[in-house]
Write an enzyme that holds these catalytic residues in place. Structure first.
Site, PDB file in Angstrom:
ATOM      1  CG  MET A  25      32.709 -30.861  22.275  1.00 16.56           C
ATOM      2  SD  MET A  25      31.246 -30.112  21.194  1.00 16.56           S
ATOM      3  CE  MET A  25      31.183 -31.204  19.759  1.00 16.56           C
ATOM      4  CB  SER A  26      34.228 -31.917  29.049  1.00 24.52           C
ATOM      5  OG  SER A  26      32.985 -32.364  29.105  1.00 24.52           O
ATOM      6  CB  THR A  70      31.791 -39.558  30.084  1.00 25.59           C
ATOM      7  OG1 THR A  70      30.825 -39.651  29.284  1.00 25.59           O
ATOM      8  CG2 THR A  70      33.202 -39.832  29.719  1.00 25.59           C
ATOM      9  CE  LYS A  74      27.770 -40.058  32.195  1.00 25.04           C
ATOM     10  NZ  LYS A  74      26.491 -39.399  31.751  1.00 25.04           N
ATOM     11  CG  ASP A 110      24.376 -36.936  32.851  1.00 24.89           C
ATOM     12  OD1 ASP A 110      24.910 -35.848  32.298  1.00 24.89           O
ATOM     13  OD2 ASP A 110      24.762 -38.041  32.806  1.00 24.89           O
ATOM     14  N   GLY A 137      24.193 -45.236  32.765  1.00 31.75           N
ATOM     15  CA  GLY A 137      24.250 -44.319  33.652  1.00 31.75           C
ATOM     16  C   GLY A 137      23.357 -42.975  33.528  1.00 31.75           C
ATOM     17  CB  ALA A 138      23.079 -40.683  30.507  1.00 29.57           C
ATOM     18  CB  VAL A 231      21.481 -38.171  25.595  1.00 24.92           C
ATOM     19  CG1 VAL A 231      20.047 -38.279  26.519  1.00 24.92           C
ATOM     20  CG2 VAL A 231      21.865 -39.433  25.191  1.00 24.92           C
ATOM     21  CE1 TYR A 233      29.616 -33.073  22.939  1.00 17.84           C
ATOM     22  CE2 TYR A 233      28.454 -34.568  24.636  1.00 17.84           C
ATOM     23  CZ  TYR A 233      29.848 -34.065  24.069  1.00 17.84           C
ATOM     24  OH  TYR A 233      30.905 -34.319  24.760  1.00 17.84           O
TER      25      TYR A 233
END
Length: 289
Positions: A25-26, A70, A74, A110, A137-138, A231, A233
């Site tokens: 959705m970015s 993303t 990352k 993040d 990464g996140a 995380v 969404y």
């Protein structure tokens, strides 16, 4: 999205790179924010496998301002930027690249976005045991942020990838003062970790659209009063969160972290305050809320 007639050689553009990117959705959230604040920017999503090539292109294009990064890039993207803060270098992953006259500056949003989501939900990490599922990464960003900016008691790491697991565990043990433990993710290790954890943070793509039925934690392992933060969404409420809520847990959707990190990215791209409510409303509309 900007009207095509208003795009000019002076228009600055930003991009999301990842693989896949179709679910993101970015573009919607950033383009709405640019329009709301009158910024001459446009944002597009690009499926990328060649990270080095993408960053080379960013340097070469004079009006390429910023990049969101993303899964699965990352960590690799750090090899191709010119400047990274010591904090983000210690974390070992970034999700944002800013181009200043051909010089690439990498940073992460993040971790701060996740911490704000927890804080906004009234969660106190002091003396708590935090379980993190996944070591990508996140997860790195969130784990380091929580370890450095809270007084949690213990951070428990689980992942199916033994190399990722050992790497993140070792980095956290060497670079933070918190108690860190880890185990390869199995039914047994998930059960043991859930039994002692106060806060659970799910940092893998499991449960993400279009595979919404996925979950890593059997419903019977939840305890009332635990905090469960996913995380992911999309969907807004994953199966993990649905089952946690049914068990009496406090749940936090990944949409909160997503909005928070996008706000920080927007401010890095433009140098102005983000239109927070505009960005939140776009995300909720995209999710059908």
């Amino acid at each position: 999205m900007k009207d095509k007639s208003s795009i000019s050689p002076k228009t600055q553009f930003c991009a999301l790179i990842g693989n896949p990117v179709g679910h993101s959705m970015s573009p919607a959230i950033h383009n709405a924010a640019f329009a709301a604040t009158g910024q001459d920017f446009v944002y597009v999503a690009c499926q990328v496998e060649d990270v080095a090539g993408a960053l080379t292109g960013m340097r070469a294009l004079g009006n390429f301002r910023g990049m969101s990064v993303t899964i699965p890039h990352k960590i690799e993207v750090m090899q191709h930027v010119d400047e990274i803060s010591e904090t983000d270098r210690a974390i070992g992953s970034i999700n944002t690249v800013i181009c200043d006259n051909g010089k690439l500056r990498g940073l992460g949003t993040d971790g701060p976005g996740a911490l704000k989501a927890l804080t906004d939900a009234g969660v106190d990490l002091t003396d708590k045991t935090v379980l993190m599922l996944g070591c990508g990464g996140a997860s790195r960003a969130i784990a380091f942020t929580l370890a450095n900016r809270s007084e949690l008691a213990e951070l428990v790491m689980l992942d199916i990838d033994k190399e990722f697991l050992q790497g993140l565990t070792s980095d956290l043990q060497q670079k933070t003062d918190k108690q860190i433990s880890s185990a390869v993710m199995t039914e047994s290790s998930i059960g043991a970790a859930m039994a002692k954890s106060d806060i659970i943070i799910q940092c893998t793509p499991v449960g993400m659209h279009p595979k919404e039925n996925g979950t890593l934690v059997p419903a019977e392992l939840f305890r009332a009063g635990q905090v469960v933060f996913d995380v992911v969404y999309n969907p807004l409420e994953t199966r993990l969160l649905q089952e946690a809520k049914a068990a009496g847990c406090i749940t936090i959707s990944g949409v909160e972290m997503f909005i928070n990190q996008a706000i920080l990215q927007f401010e890095q791209f433009t140098g102005i305050d983000a239109p927070t409510e505009v960005m939140r409303n776009v995300v909720l509309k995209e999710l059908g809320v």
